[in-house]
Design an enzyme around this catalytic site. Structure first.
Site, short mmCIF file in Angstrom:
data_model
loop_
_atom_site.label_atom_id
_atom_site.label_comp_id
_atom_site.label_asym_id
_atom_site.label_seq_id
_atom_site.Cartn_x
_atom_site.Cartn_y
_atom_site.Cartn_z
N LYS A 191 39.76 46.88 45.23
CA LYS A 191 40.50 47.17 43.99
C LYS A 191 41.92 46.58 44.02
O LYS A 191 42.37 46.09 45.03
CB LYS A 191 40.52 48.69 43.75
CG LYS A 191 39.12 49.27 43.49
CD LYS A 191 38.52 48.71 42.22
CE LYS A 191 37.25 49.42 41.79
NZ LYS A 191 36.02 48.97 42.46
C1 LIG Z 1 34.07 51.22 37.00
C2 LIG Z 1 34.07 51.96 38.29
N1 LIG Z 1 34.12 53.29 38.30
C3 LIG Z 1 34.13 54.00 39.44
C4 LIG Z 1 34.06 53.38 40.67
C5 LIG Z 1 34.02 54.20 41.91
O1 LIG Z 1 35.16 54.00 42.70
P1 LIG Z 1 35.20 54.54 44.20
O2 LIG Z 1 34.50 53.55 45.07
O3 LIG Z 1 36.67 54.64 44.51
O4 LIG Z 1 34.53 55.86 44.23
C6 LIG Z 1 34.00 51.99 40.72
C7 LIG Z 1 33.92 51.31 42.02
O5 LIG Z 1 33.59 50.17 42.17
C8 LIG Z 1 33.99 51.25 39.51
O6 LIG Z 1 33.92 49.91 39.50
#
Ligand SMILES: Cc1ncc(COP(=O)(O)O)c(C=O)c1O
Length: 393
Positions: A191
Site C-alpha cells: 500500500k
Molecule cells: C480495496 C481493499 N480493501 C481492503 C483490503 C484489505 O486490506 P488489509 O490487507 O490491510 O486487510 C485491501 C487489501 O488489498 C483492498 O485492496
C-alpha cells in the site's frame, strides 16, 4: 535482462531506526508508538479520531460492528474490489449488495446505487461502502446525498487511499478520512504507506471511536493495553463483544516512519503515472486510466486496459510476455460476483455486472512503487510498448 517486480516496499534508514528503537524500548506490542501513529495519522488526514488496527480487513469489520450491522442487514458496495471489502459483512451475518462500477474510474457508480435503493432488496440496506479504487476518490458528494436521503451510514474502504483527496461541495479539496462516518485504511506491504501489516480507522464521531477502541482489544477498557506497564493497573473490565485487532508498536514504528514520507511517496507514484500516461496515451492498443477533475489521485495502482480488438493476443498472454521480459504485473480486480464463494453464498452469477467484467477482461496493473528507479520506469514503458506494437492485429 532487467527485472522489475510488481512491487517492492520503500523501506529505508528511517524505518530501520524506528523499528530498532521500538525493539530496544522494552515495549513491543500496542503502546506509545501505536498511540503516536494514531495521533500523527489523524493529523495527516485532518480527522478527529484515528484508531490503529492490525489490518484494513479488521478495520472494516470493526466499522460495521460499530454501526450495529447484524444478521439480515445488507450493505451496498462494488464487486470490483478485493474480497476483504465484502468478506467482513459475512462475519456479522450481513450481505453485500453489489452494484456495477463507472467505466472510466472503476469506482462504484452512484447512479447504480440509486437504482439499487429503489429495488426490492433496499429495505435491508443499512450502509454504503464505497472503495476509492486505485487511490482515486469516489464521487462522495453524490454518495453522501444518497446516504442522507435513505438514512444510511457510509463506511469508506480507503485501503488504496492514503494521500488521496477530492473536491467536495462546500468544503473544497478534502483528504479521504473525514468524509463518511468511518474510513478504513490499509498499511499492507504494497500500500501507499506500509507498516508491513496494519490498518487505521478514522472518524469524526467520538462515540463510534470509543466503541471501536474497546472492540478492537477484546472489549476491554480503552487503556487495558497498559496493564503490564508501571502506570497501568492489573484490573480490566470487559464491556462488550471484542476482537483481537490491536496493532503492535513494531508495526507502528514502520508506519510512523512511512507516514513522515507519505507526501514524498505519493509524489513519486504520481510522477510514474504521468510518465506511463505520456508513454501509452497515443498507442491504439492501450487505454490509459482516466483521472477525474477535482481529484488528488494517490496512484496506489496503475490499471492499464488493453484494447483487445486491436491486438492478436489477450490480456493473459500480454501479462505472460511482460513476465518473460522481467516485468511483474498483477490484475485488479477479479470481480467478486464471479467467484465461487460469492455465487454459492449470495447467489451472484457471472454476467450481472458487465462494466466490471469488461474492465477485468482487459486490465492489468503495472509496477508503480516509489522505490522504482527512472530506469525501471523506462524499462516498463519500453516493454509494454513493445508487447503492444509486436502483437497488433
Ligand atoms: C480495496 C481493499 N480493501 C481492503 C483490503 C484489505 O486490506 P488489509 O490487507 O490491510 O486487510 C485491501 C487489501 O488489498 C483492498 O485492496
Amino acid at each position: 535482462m532487467r527485472q522489475v517486480p510488481f512491487h517492492r516496499p520503500a523501506i529505508g534508514p528511517d524505518e530501520e531506526r524506528e523499528v530498532i528503537e521500538a525493539l530496544r524500548s522494552g515495549w513491543i506490542t500496542t503502546g506509545p508508538r501505536t498511540k503516536r501513529f494514531e495521533r500523527e495519522f489523524a493529523e495527516y488526514v485532518g480527522a478527529r479520531n484515528a484508531l490503529a488496527v492490525a489490518h484494513c480487513t479488521g478495520a472494516l469489520h470493526l466499522a460495521l460492528f460499530a454501526i450495529g450491522i447484524g444478521p439480515g442487514d445488507a450493505i451496498i458496495t462494488t464487486p470490483f474490489t478485493f474480497t476483504a471489502t465484502a468478506e467482513v459483512m459475512g462475519y456479522l451475518g450481513a450481505r453485500p449488495i453489489f452494484v456495477d462500477i463507472e467505466p472510466d474510474t472503476f469506482n462504484i457508480d452512484p447512479a447504480k446505487i440509486e437504482q439499487a435503493l429503489a429495488g426490492e432488496a433496499a429495505r435491508d440496506v443499512r450502509a454504503i461502502m464505497p472503495v476509492h479504487f486505485a487511490g482515486q476518490a469516489c464521487d462522495m458528494d453524490r454518495i453522501l446525498a444518497l446516504a442522507r436521503r435513505h438514512h444510511l451510514r457510509v463506511i469508506e474502504d480507503a485501503a488504496h487511499a492514503v494521500g488521496s483527496a477530492r473536491t467536495l461541495a462546500g468544503r473544497g479539496m478534502t483528504r479521504i478520512g473525514t468524509i463518511g462516518d468511518l474510513s478504513c485504511f490499509s498499511f499492507y506491504a504494497t500500500k501507499n504507506i506500509t507498516s508491513a501489516e496494519g490498518g487505521m480507522i478514522t472518524t469524526e464521531d467520538d462515540a463510534l471511536a470509543a466503541k471501536i477502541a474497546v472492540a478492537s482489544l477484546h472489549g476491554m477498557d480503552r487503556d487495558a493495553w497498559k496493564r503490564y506497564d508501571s502506570s497501568g493497573s492489573w484490573f480490566y473490565e470487559i464491556h462488550d463483544t471484542g476482537f483481537k485487532y490491536n496493532l503492535s508498536d513494531i508495526h507502528s514504528a514502520i508506519g510512523l516512519a512511512q507516514l513522515r514520507r507519505a507526501d514524498e511517496l505519493t509524489r513519486r507514484r504520481q510522477a510514474i503515472a504521468r510518465a506511463y500516461n505520456a508513454a501509452f496515451g497515443d498507442d491504439p492498443a492501450l487505454q490509459i486510466p482516466v483521472t477525474e477533475a477535482g481529484v488528488e489521485h494517490a496512484w496506489h495502482l496503475y490499471v492499464l486496459r488493453l484494447r483487445t480488438e486491436a491486438l492478436k493476443i489477450d490480456r493473459n498472454r500480454f501479462i505472460e510476455i511482460l513476465r518473460e521480459r522481467g516485468v511483474g504485473t498483477s490484475v485488479h480486480c477479479i470481480p467478486l460476483h464471479t467467484m465461487h464463494f460469492y455465487q454459492r453464498r449470495y447467489g451472484y452469477r457471472a454476467g450481472q455486472f458487465p462494466v466490471a467484467e469488461d474492465v477485468y477482461s482487459r486490465c492489468l496493473s503495472l509496477p508503480i512503487f516509489p522505490a522504482m528507479s527512472d530506469e525501471d520506469v523506462a524499462y516498463v514503458i519500453e516493454t509494454v510498448r513493445a508487447a503492444a506494437s509486436g502483437n497488433r492485429r
